[in-house]
Scaffold this motif. Structure first.
Motif, PDB file in Angstrom:
ATOM      1  N   ALA A 174       0.813  -1.215   0.000  1.00 50.70           N
ATOM      2  CA  ALA A 174       0.000   0.000   0.000  1.00 50.70           C
ATOM      3  C   ALA A 174       0.845   1.263   0.000  1.00 50.70           C
ATOM      4  CB  ALA A 174      -0.944  -0.003   1.207  1.00 50.70           C
ATOM      5  N   LEU A 175       2.116   1.158   0.380  1.00 51.90           N
ATOM      6  CA  LEU A 175       2.994   2.336   0.337  1.00 51.90           C
ATOM      7  C   LEU A 175       3.130   2.866  -1.091  1.00 51.90           C
ATOM      8  CD1 LEU A 175       5.838   1.211   2.770  1.00 51.90           C
ATOM      9  CD2 LEU A 175       4.282   3.155   3.115  1.00 51.90           C
ATOM     10  N   TRP A 176       3.128   1.955  -2.055  1.00 44.88           N
ATOM     11  CA  TRP A 176       3.302   2.354  -3.453  1.00 44.88           C
ATOM     12  C   TRP A 176       1.989   2.830  -4.076  1.00 44.88           C
ATOM     13  CZ3 TRP A 176       6.479  -0.921  -0.964  1.00 44.88           C
ATOM     14  CH2 TRP A 176       7.851  -0.797  -1.175  1.00 44.88           C
ATOM     15  N   GLN A 177       0.893   2.712  -3.339  1.00 42.58           N
ATOM     16  CA  GLN A 177      -0.409   3.156  -3.824  1.00 42.58           C
ATOM     17  C   GLN A 177      -0.827   4.489  -3.208  1.00 42.58           C
ATOM     18  OE1 GLN A 177      -2.892  -0.120  -2.661  1.00 42.58           O
ATOM     19  NE2 GLN A 177      -1.798  -1.606  -3.922  1.00 42.58           N
ATOM     20  N   MET A 178      -0.118   4.919  -2.186  1.00 40.25           N
ATOM     21  CA  MET A 178      -0.490   6.115  -1.440  1.00 40.25           C
ATOM     22  C   MET A 178      -0.110   7.390  -2.207  1.00 40.25           C
ATOM     23  SD  MET A 178       0.663   7.118   2.461  1.00 40.25           S
ATOM     24  CE  MET A 178       0.491   5.403   2.964  1.00 40.25           C
ATOM     25  N   ASN A 179      -0.965   8.396  -2.080  1.00 41.74           N
ATOM     26  CA  ASN A 179      -0.665   9.721  -2.626  1.00 41.74           C
ATOM     27  C   ASN A 179       0.048  10.521  -1.527  1.00 41.74           C
ATOM     28  OD1 ASN A 179      -2.220   9.983  -5.372  1.00 41.74           O
ATOM     29  ND2 ASN A 179      -3.584   8.899  -3.971  1.00 41.74           N
ATOM     30  N   ILE A 180       1.314  10.836  -1.748  1.00 40.37           N
ATOM     31  CA  ILE A 180       2.168  11.434  -0.718  1.00 40.37           C
ATOM     32  C   ILE A 180       2.637  12.811  -1.175  1.00 40.37           C
ATOM     33  CG2 ILE A 180       4.322  11.204   0.581  1.00 40.37           C
ATOM     34  CD1 ILE A 180       4.067   8.127   0.071  1.00 40.37           C
ATOM     35  N   VAL A 181       2.445  13.807  -0.316  1.00 39.03           N
ATOM     36  CA  VAL A 181       2.965  15.146  -0.574  1.00 39.03           C
ATOM     37  C   VAL A 181       3.816  15.574   0.614  1.00 39.03           C
ATOM     38  CG1 VAL A 181       2.447  17.557  -1.059  1.00 39.03           C
ATOM     39  CG2 VAL A 181       0.946  15.771  -1.964  1.00 39.03           C
ATOM     40  N   LEU A 182       5.031  15.981   0.338  1.00 38.36           N
ATOM     41  CA  LEU A 182       5.913  16.566   1.337  1.00 38.36           C
ATOM     42  C   LEU A 182       6.044  18.044   1.000  1.00 38.36           C
ATOM     43  CD1 LEU A 182       8.754  13.848   1.374  1.00 38.36           C
ATOM     44  CD2 LEU A 182       6.667  13.940   2.778  1.00 38.36           C
ATOM     45  N   GLY A 183       5.309  18.874   1.719  1.00 35.36           N
ATOM     46  CA  GLY A 183       5.324  20.310   1.459  1.00 35.36           C
ATOM     47  C   GLY A 183       6.354  21.015   2.318  1.00 35.36           C
ATOM     48  N   THR A 184       7.136  21.893   1.692  1.00 33.45           N
ATOM     49  CA  THR A 184       8.148  22.660   2.413  1.00 33.45           C
ATOM     50  C   THR A 184       8.429  23.934   1.616  1.00 33.45           C
ATOM     51  OG1 THR A 184      10.374  22.529   3.398  1.00 33.45           O
ATOM     52  CG2 THR A 184      10.044  21.390   1.298  1.00 33.45           C
ATOM     53  N   SER A 185       9.450  24.669   1.997  1.00 33.43           N
ATOM     54  CA  SER A 185       9.781  25.902   1.281  1.00 33.43           C
ATOM     55  C   SER A 185      11.268  26.196   1.425  1.00 33.43           C
ATOM     56  CB  SER A 185       8.968  27.083   1.833  1.00 33.43           C
ATOM     57  OG  SER A 185       9.376  27.401   3.153  1.00 33.43           O
ATOM     58  N   GLU A 186      11.750  27.110   0.613  1.00 32.81           N
ATOM     59  CA  GLU A 186      13.175  27.444   0.621  1.00 32.81           C
ATOM     60  C   GLU A 186      13.636  27.991   1.974  1.00 32.81           C
ATOM     61  OE1 GLU A 186      15.327  26.775  -1.549  1.00 32.81           O
ATOM     62  OE2 GLU A 186      14.256  26.407  -3.425  1.00 32.81           O
ATOM     63  N   GLY A 205      11.541   3.738  -4.651  1.00 34.62           N
ATOM     64  CA  GLY A 205      10.704   3.850  -5.839  1.00 34.62           C
ATOM     65  C   GLY A 205       9.267   4.203  -5.520  1.00 34.62           C
ATOM     66  N   ILE A 206       9.046   4.878  -4.377  1.00 35.90           N
ATOM     67  CA  ILE A 206       7.694   5.280  -3.982  1.00 35.90           C
ATOM     68  C   ILE A 206       7.410   6.666  -4.543  1.00 35.90           C
ATOM     69  CG2 ILE A 206       6.185   5.836  -2.032  1.00 35.90           C
ATOM     70  CD1 ILE A 206       7.716   3.769  -0.389  1.00 35.90           C
ATOM     71  N   ASN A 207       6.414   6.758  -5.393  1.00 34.62           N
ATOM     72  CA  ASN A 207       6.078   8.026  -6.020  1.00 34.62           C
ATOM     73  C   ASN A 207       5.559   9.019  -4.982  1.00 34.62           C
ATOM     74  OD1 ASN A 207       5.724   9.756  -8.293  1.00 34.62           O
ATOM     75  ND2 ASN A 207       3.532   9.360  -8.208  1.00 34.62           N
ATOM     76  N   HIS A 208       5.975  10.273  -5.077  1.00 35.37           N
ATOM     77  CA  HIS A 208       5.531  11.316  -4.168  1.00 35.37           C
ATOM     78  C   HIS A 208       5.846  12.663  -4.793  1.00 35.37           C
ATOM     79  CE1 HIS A 208       9.829  10.951  -3.370  1.00 35.37           C
ATOM     80  NE2 HIS A 208       9.785  12.171  -2.850  1.00 35.37           N
ATOM     81  N   TRP A 209       5.332  13.712  -4.178  1.00 37.66           N
ATOM     82  CA  TRP A 209       5.585  15.088  -4.629  1.00 37.66           C
ATOM     83  C   TRP A 209       6.310  15.835  -3.523  1.00 37.66           C
ATOM     84  CZ3 TRP A 209       1.303  19.369  -4.870  1.00 37.66           C
ATOM     85  CH2 TRP A 209       1.863  20.565  -5.350  1.00 37.66           C
ATOM     86  N   LEU A 210       7.560  16.186  -3.767  1.00 39.07           N
ATOM     87  CA  LEU A 210       8.303  17.069  -2.876  1.00 39.07           C
ATOM     88  C   LEU A 210       8.044  18.491  -3.347  1.00 39.07           C
ATOM     89  CD1 LEU A 210      10.350  17.648  -0.603  1.00 39.07           C
ATOM     90  CD2 LEU A 210      12.174  17.344  -2.314  1.00 39.07           C
ATOM     91  N   ASP A 211       7.149  19.179  -2.653  1.00 37.45           N
ATOM     92  CA  ASP A 211       6.675  20.505  -3.051  1.00 37.45           C
ATOM     93  C   ASP A 211       7.471  21.561  -2.287  1.00 37.45           C
ATOM     94  OD1 ASP A 211       5.200  22.672  -3.965  1.00 37.45           O
ATOM     95  OD2 ASP A 211       3.582  22.378  -2.498  1.00 37.45           O
ATOM     96  N   ILE A 212       8.475  22.136  -2.938  1.00 38.67           N
ATOM     97  CA  ILE A 212       9.318  23.162  -2.311  1.00 38.67           C
ATOM     98  C   ILE A 212       8.872  24.523  -2.830  1.00 38.67           C
ATOM     99  CG2 ILE A 212      11.655  24.006  -1.934  1.00 38.67           C
ATOM    100  CD1 ILE A 212      12.697  21.203  -2.477  1.00 38.67           C
ATOM    101  N   ARG A 213       8.274  25.292  -1.946  1.00 41.56           N
ATOM    102  CA  ARG A 213       7.781  26.612  -2.337  1.00 41.56           C
ATOM    103  C   ARG A 213       8.802  27.687  -1.979  1.00 41.56           C
ATOM    104  NH1 ARG A 213       1.271  26.312  -2.468  1.00 41.56           N
ATOM    105  NH2 ARG A 213       1.198  24.099  -3.008  1.00 41.56           N
ATOM    106  N   GLY A 214       8.799  28.782  -2.728  1.00 42.79           N
ATOM    107  CA  GLY A 214       9.844  29.783  -2.586  1.00 42.79           C
ATOM    108  C   GLY A 214       9.557  30.869  -1.572  1.00 42.79           C
ATOM    109  N   TRP A 215      10.579  31.209  -0.817  1.00 47.75           N
ATOM    110  CA  TRP A 215      10.611  32.433  -0.017  1.00 47.75           C
ATOM    111  C   TRP A 215       9.437  32.590   0.947  1.00 47.75           C
ATOM    112  CZ3 TRP A 215      10.845  32.845  -5.524  1.00 47.75           C
ATOM    113  CH2 TRP A 215      12.149  32.696  -6.006  1.00 47.75           C
ATOM    114  N   LYS A 216       9.103  31.490   1.598  1.00 48.63           N
ATOM    115  CA  LYS A 216       8.111  31.526   2.679  1.00 48.63           C
ATOM    116  C   LYS A 216       8.684  30.804   3.878  1.00 48.63           C
ATOM    117  CE  LYS A 216       3.902  31.890  -0.121  1.00 48.63           C
ATOM    118  NZ  LYS A 216       3.447  33.177   0.438  1.00 48.63           N
ATOM    119  N   GLU A 217       8.335  31.297   5.064  1.00 47.03           N
ATOM    120  CA  GLU A 217       8.879  30.730   6.281  1.00 47.03           C
ATOM    121  C   GLU A 217       7.979  29.632   6.856  1.00 47.03           C
ATOM    122  OE1 GLU A 217       9.575  34.002   8.908  1.00 47.03           O
ATOM    123  OE2 GLU A 217      11.306  34.728   7.781  1.00 47.03           O
ATOM    124  N   HIS A 218       8.514  28.929   7.828  1.00 45.63           N
ATOM    125  CA  HIS A 218       7.840  27.833   8.528  1.00 45.63           C
ATOM    126  C   HIS A 218       6.753  28.437   9.426  1.00 45.63           C
ATOM    127  CE1 HIS A 218       8.003  23.786  10.552  1.00 45.63           C
ATOM    128  NE2 HIS A 218       7.567  24.474  11.586  1.00 45.63           N
TER     129      HIS A 218
END
Length: 234
Positions: A174-186, A205-218
């Motif tokens: 099921a790990l390979w079926q999960m929709n995974i997003v890792l959101g972060t920023s510069e 080989g687990i598909n995911h989206w590493l979403d790195i957004r610009g110039w925003k803080e934690h």
């Protein structure tokens, strides 16, 4: 949005647990609070409000449970073994009490999990431990290595609640079926933590989206931007 307050006695935690629920129907999304946050944090900081379009139309339903971080990871007054054990009981509450009561809102019997900052850890840890129950995992500025809370102590409970340790050896389909997003920023203090987890997922080989957004803080403005975007993926 319809808001419902729910409190019950948790057999897993041996204490009462509180939760806010938003919406009347729709895909169940468990939204975890940040470090030592309470069940109303998502409302107070405007994160839930960003999802009103999906909630009001019955596309999703958001469940905001309390955390026990102050009794577990952040409790320096008890032994590290007791800290992680308190978290294990929290995980059992989610697994045996919360998720079974909401998972059949969907035909597949799965839920989505999300969280910002330390809530991102909770989302990732639950999703990767119990992938057969989770369809979507949205972490927003999460950090995933909890050894920093253990003062050098390590046991099986730490291992199995530390995604960067147990994930490399996990082969649940099921790990390979999960929709995974890792959101972060510069400018995110957790940028490196997200890059590290993304690398581990890539190695498997687990598909995911590493979403790195610009110039925003934690902080909340970043997560308010991310949350409705990620919900659109459900």
């Amino acid at each position: 949005m319809k808001e419902t307050y729910h409190k019950w006695y948790s057999q897993s935690l041996n204490r009462e647990i509180e939760m806010l629920i938003y919406g009347h129907q729709g895909y169940p999304v468990i939204l975890f609070p940040s470090s030592q946050g309470r069940y109303y944090e998502g409302k107070d900081f405007g994160l839930v409000q960003t999802a009103h379009w999906y909630v009001e139309r019955g596309f999703i339903q958001i469940f905001c449970p309390d955390s026990v971080d102050a009794l577990s990871w952040y409790n320096k007054g008890i032994h590290p073994a007791d800290r992680v054990r308190n978290h294990v009981w929290y995980d059992q509450m989610l697994l045996h009490e919360l998720v079974p009561s909401i998972r059949w809102n969907t035909a597949g019997g799965k839920v989505a999990v999300a969280g910002a900052s330390f809530g991102g850890y909770h989302a990732a840890n639950f999703a990767f431990k119990h992938p057969e129950l989770v369809s979507h995992m949205f972490s927003m500025s999460g950090a995933f290595d909890i050894k920093m809370f253990m003062d050098g102590y390590y046991d099986d409970n730490v291992y199995f609640n530390n995604p960067v340790d147990f994930l490399p050896g996990s082969n649940h389909p099921a790990l390979w079926q999960m929709n995974i997003v890792l959101g972060t920023s510069e400018w995110d203090i957790c940028l490196d933590a997200n890059k590290r987890l993304s690398h581990l997922l890539n190695q498997k080989g687990i598909n995911h989206w590493l979403d790195i957004r610009g110039w925003k803080e934690h902080d909340w403005p970043l997560w308010q931007e991310m949350f409705p975007h990620y919900l659109s993926l459900i």
